[in-house]
Design an enzyme around this catalytic site. Structure first.
Site, mmCIF file in Angstrom:
data_model
loop_
_atom_site.group_PDB
_atom_site.id
_atom_site.type_symbol
_atom_site.label_atom_id
_atom_site.label_comp_id
_atom_site.label_asym_id
_atom_site.label_seq_id
_atom_site.Cartn_x
_atom_site.Cartn_y
_atom_site.Cartn_z
ATOM 1 N N CYS A 168 33.153 29.841 29.624
ATOM 2 C CA CYS A 168 33.013 29.633 28.183
ATOM 3 C C CYS A 168 33.561 30.805 27.369
ATOM 4 C CB CYS A 168 31.544 29.477 27.815
ATOM 5 S SG CYS A 168 30.659 28.324 28.832
ATOM 6 N N ARG A 188 40.553 30.694 30.376
ATOM 7 C CA ARG A 188 39.299 30.975 31.077
ATOM 8 C C ARG A 188 38.723 29.716 31.729
ATOM 9 N NH1 ARG A 188 37.088 35.812 29.447
ATOM 10 N NH2 ARG A 188 35.054 35.105 30.141
ATOM 11 N N TRP A 193 32.306 25.376 29.264
ATOM 12 C CA TRP A 193 32.490 24.965 30.671
ATOM 13 C C TRP A 193 31.123 24.445 31.096
ATOM 14 C CZ3 TRP A 193 30.811 26.343 35.655
ATOM 15 C CH2 TRP A 193 31.669 25.999 36.709
ATOM 16 N N ASN A 248 27.138 31.497 25.663
ATOM 17 C CA ASN A 248 27.624 31.576 27.046
ATOM 18 C C ASN A 248 26.459 32.037 27.903
ATOM 19 O OD1 ASN A 248 30.117 31.118 25.972
ATOM 20 N ND2 ASN A 248 30.941 33.166 26.369
ATOM 21 N N GLY A 249 26.332 31.489 29.102
ATOM 22 C CA GLY A 249 25.247 31.910 29.982
ATOM 23 C C GLY A 249 24.288 30.763 30.240
ATOM 24 N N GLU A 295 44.374 33.701 51.691
ATOM 25 C CA GLU A 295 44.765 33.738 50.286
ATOM 26 C C GLU A 295 45.841 32.688 49.979
ATOM 27 O OE1 GLU A 295 43.627 34.780 47.658
ATOM 28 O OE2 GLU A 295 45.285 34.939 46.254
ATOM 29 N N LYS A 308 45.384 29.691 47.246
ATOM 30 C CA LYS A 308 46.308 29.460 46.125
ATOM 31 C C LYS A 308 46.719 27.994 46.078
ATOM 32 C CE LYS A 308 45.791 32.111 44.114
ATOM 33 N NZ LYS A 308 44.958 33.222 44.351
ATOM 34 N N GLU A 336 43.759 25.675 44.980
ATOM 35 C CA GLU A 336 43.361 25.837 43.580
ATOM 36 C C GLU A 336 44.253 25.090 42.617
ATOM 37 O OE1 GLU A 336 41.535 29.921 42.261
ATOM 38 O OE2 GLU A 336 43.430 30.271 43.255
ATOM 39 N N HIS A 372 40.682 26.803 69.044
ATOM 40 C CA HIS A 372 39.245 26.539 69.179
ATOM 41 C C HIS A 372 38.773 25.422 68.243
ATOM 42 C CE1 HIS A 372 38.857 29.930 71.855
ATOM 43 N NE2 HIS A 372 39.542 30.656 70.981
ATOM 44 N N LYS A 393 38.522 31.139 34.872
ATOM 45 C CA LYS A 393 39.142 32.418 35.232
ATOM 46 C C LYS A 393 38.088 33.431 35.640
ATOM 47 C CE LYS A 393 42.372 35.426 35.774
ATOM 48 N NZ LYS A 393 43.067 35.331 37.072
HETATM 49 C C1 AGP Z 1 41.495 33.410 42.302
HETATM 50 O O1 AGP Z 1 42.697 32.716 42.359
HETATM 51 C C2 AGP Z 1 40.351 32.642 41.917
HETATM 52 N N1 AGP Z 1 40.531 31.882 40.757
HETATM 53 C C3 AGP Z 1 38.958 33.178 42.161
HETATM 54 O O2 AGP Z 1 38.726 33.004 43.513
HETATM 55 C C4 AGP Z 1 38.650 34.649 41.775
HETATM 56 O O3 AGP Z 1 39.375 35.517 42.584
HETATM 57 C C5 AGP Z 1 37.138 34.902 41.915
HETATM 58 O O4 AGP Z 1 36.446 34.055 41.031
HETATM 59 C C6 AGP Z 1 36.772 36.341 41.660
HETATM 60 O O5 AGP Z 1 37.130 36.754 40.377
HETATM 61 P P1 AGP Z 1 37.145 38.280 39.967
HETATM 62 O O6 AGP Z 1 38.189 38.959 40.790
HETATM 63 O O7 AGP Z 1 37.472 38.276 38.507
HETATM 64 O O8 AGP Z 1 35.783 38.823 40.252
#
Ligand code: AGP
Length: 608
Positions: free
Chosen positions: A2, A27, A74, A100-101, A481, A485, A488, A504, A603
């Site tokens: 948010c 975000r 959000w 927010n929260g 990673e 990517k 996501e 395995h 984000k």
């Molecule tokens: C990364 O591509 C992600 N969107 C997500 O996993 C992110 O790395 C994670 O939420 C941690 O965020 P931060 O590094 O801002 O703490």
């Protein structure tokens, strides 16, 4: 997650609020709204979906006013509908709140307010705040907000307006970031500096427990007992251009291409080539304290957790200190072994991830020293850690983290050099690694120059449903990673595994439809990975191999090859990650996915 924006000044607030909300779109959100005081009453406009829908609502039914608040939501409590979008008005329409929260005692408060005759019009926890402020109002908005906050349990960043006290916005922070943008004859409120950067660079970061009263000609920060809190004015030192796309189709692509510069900035003034070490001013650890570390815990989430895994391998190999990497969300709910000789490294791009922040606080409570490796300057983790290393990668807007990841690995390499050179690492080996770091930006550029090849490769796999990513040693985290990517932003199911672990279980998935990405540069485990590639080929899997030289051993085993330069083993995952970022990006674009704002993702994840 948010976003909050607020404005009070001589201009029409609506366009400024919309612009601020747009700047925070990255975000992640699923509805949006604004509330303004039009000289007589509070007016709200809200819409489910993207900001463009809110703009249509405003175009059909405009609202004037020089003071207002806005929000991107959000969804947590209740679906992303117009009735659940913020701002929420109180029963009599005199109070508007964005939040927010999470209010943890919302259902208790809801029950108590219902008994007083309040009717609820949304499923949100936020609505209780607006009714509470109405109920407690007695001539001063800030006093009503303070009284309401005393009854609230949970986390919040809030902005409140009232038509009974219409010249001010009252904001409060506990666990959810907020800052005041200080202008000339106008002032702003935002949860994210990017929302106000076009108008002012002067900001006041609020701390947990702060209540701020923001008016056209000034602002005051007090605490929940109305005691004034001195807060310094900071200056944001990045440019608007850095949060704009600058000719790139997406922020993610821009940020992938910014990596040579980003890691150059991470290393600037820190790498000492002749001594094979690094200078890290902010770590606040003396020579004795560095030597006295018994164990290291690195805690993080998501991509930051992947960089932590690479850090673990580096530190154990070179500094010979035991390292554990913990998901921040798990660390806080178990009983970890932490002593006053434990160093807890906290990795976070945003510096606001709720789980990571909570893990850091838990480590502190248990006596560890904390060291934050954070990108966003002034973020909560950066302000609460005992020492820190800023990444200086520049603002990262794309939800999928790219340049922050490679900068994190570089920052960890710098810290490893510093630590290891204080222990057993020879100056020669230190120099070799420092030199490799120095050469890294140019090497990344060479990988980026091959982006068109990766784009062509992406066309082969745009319609695939599954992917496997395999690597060993330093490249296992790069496999994780790469898979993250792809998941996501393209919504293709992808898994990362240590290459030898495939036999395995995951090997059962291999057939002619399954693409397997191998990260197989010429490093100390290359021969082992070749055996794993053979196992996939023997089962007709499609192999995409990232490697670093002509390897006779790979003959007949590679369906698609991506070439990267060679560097020391510990930095190879940085080079390997760049084509994986590009592959995910181009596949997502070809599938028509919303690359910068993938569905359901935020984000910075500021709820538990
Ligand atoms: C990364 O591509 C992600 N969107 C997500 O996993 C992110 O790395 C994670 O939420 C941690 O965020 P931060 O590094 O801002 O703490």
């Amino acid at each position: 997650m948010c976003g909050i924006i607020g404005y009070v000044g001589p201009k029409q607030a609506t366009p400024l609020l919309i612009e601020g909300l747009r700047r925070m779109e990255y975000r992640g959100y699923d509805s949006a709204g604004v509330a303004l005081y039009d000289g007589e009453a509070l007016e709200t406009r809200r819409a489910a979906g993207k900001i463009v829908r809110l703009e249509s609502v405003l175009a059909a039914d405009p609202v004037d006013g020089m003071i207002g608040i806005g929000h991107t939501r959000w969804a947590t409590h209740g679906p992303p509908t117009e009735r659940n979008a913020h701002p929420h008005l109180s029963a009599d329409g005199t109070v508007a709140v964005v939040h927010n929260g999470i209010i943890e005692n919302a259902s208790t408060l809801r029950g108590a307010l219902r008994e007083l005759g309040y009717e609820f019009r949304s499923d949100t926890d936020t609505e209780v705040i607006s009714h509470l402020v109405q109920e407690l109002y007695d001539g001063s908005l800030e006093e009503a907000v303070i009284h309401a906050l005393r009854k609230i349990e949970g986390t919040y960043g809030i902005a409140v307006m009232s038509s009974r006290d219409p010249d001010k916005i009252v904001a409060a922070r506990k666990g959810s970031p907020l800052l005041i943008g200080v202008g000339d004859g106008e002032n702003f409120l935002a949860s994210d500096a990017s929302a106000i950067l076009a108008h002012t660079r002067q900001v006041v970061y609020l701390d947990d427990g702060d209540v701020a009263v923001i008016e056209r000609d000034g602002y005051r920060v007090i605490d929940i007992n109305a005691i004034p809190q001195p807060r310094v004015v900071d200056r944001i030192d990045w440019d608007l251009a850095e949060i704009e796309r600058g000719g790139y189709a997406h922020f993610m692509l821009k940020e992938i291409f910014e990596q040579p510069q980003a890691i150059e900035n991470t290393m600037r003034g820190r790498l000492i080539l002749e001594d094979g070490t690094a200078k890290l001013g902010g770590i606040n650890l003396s020579h004795e304290q560095l030597l006295g570390i018994d164990n290291i815990i690195i805690t993080a989430c998501g991509t930051s957790w992947h960089s932590a895994l690479i850090g673990e391998l580096m530190i154990e190999e070179l500094a010979r200190i035991p390292v554990e990497v913990e998901y921040a969300s798990e660390f806080r709910y178990r009983n970890p072994i932490v002593t006053d000789r434990t160093l807890c490294i906290v990795m976070s791009q945003s510096g606001e991830t709720a789980d990571t922040l909570a893990a850091m606080r838990e480590a502190k409570r248990r006596g560890a020293r904390t060291l934050g490796l954070v990108n966003v300057v002034g973020s909560t983790i950066a302000r609460e850690d005992d020492g820190g290393v800023y990444l200086h990668a520049g603002p990262e807007i794309g939800v999928a983290s790219t340049k922050a990841f490679t900068s994190q690995v570089v920052a960890l390499a710098l810290f490893t050099l510093k630590l290891a050179r204080k222990r057993d690492l020879s100056v020669q080996r230190g120099r070799e690694i420092a030199q490799a770091l120095h050469e890294l930006p140019a090497m990344i550029q060479r990988v980026l120059d091959d982006a068109p090849k990766v784009e062509r490769l992406a066309t082969e796999f745009a319609q695939t449903s599954n992917f496997l990513y395999l690597g060993r040693g330093y490249n296992f985290p790069a496999a994780l990673e790469g898979a993250l990517k792809l998941k996501e932003i393209s919504y293709i199911h992808a898994e990362g595994y240590p290459a030898a672990e495939m036999k395995h279980g995951p090997i059962a998935l291999i057939d002619e439809k399954m693409p397997v990405v191998f990260i197989a540069p010429h490093d100390s485990v290359f021969d082992k990975v070749v055996s794993n590639i053979q196992e996939v080929k023997a089962r007709s899997g499609k192999t995409i191999v990232i490697t670093s030289r002509d390897e006779p051993a790979l003959e007949g085993l590679v369906d698609f090859e991506i070439r990267i330069p060679e560097t020391v083993d510990m930095l190879m995952p940085i080079l390997a990650s760049v084509p994986l970022q590009l592959l995910a990006y181009y596949i997502a674009v070809q599938r028509g996915a919303h690359v910068d704002q993938p569905r359901n993702l935020a984000k910075s994840v500021t709820v538990e």
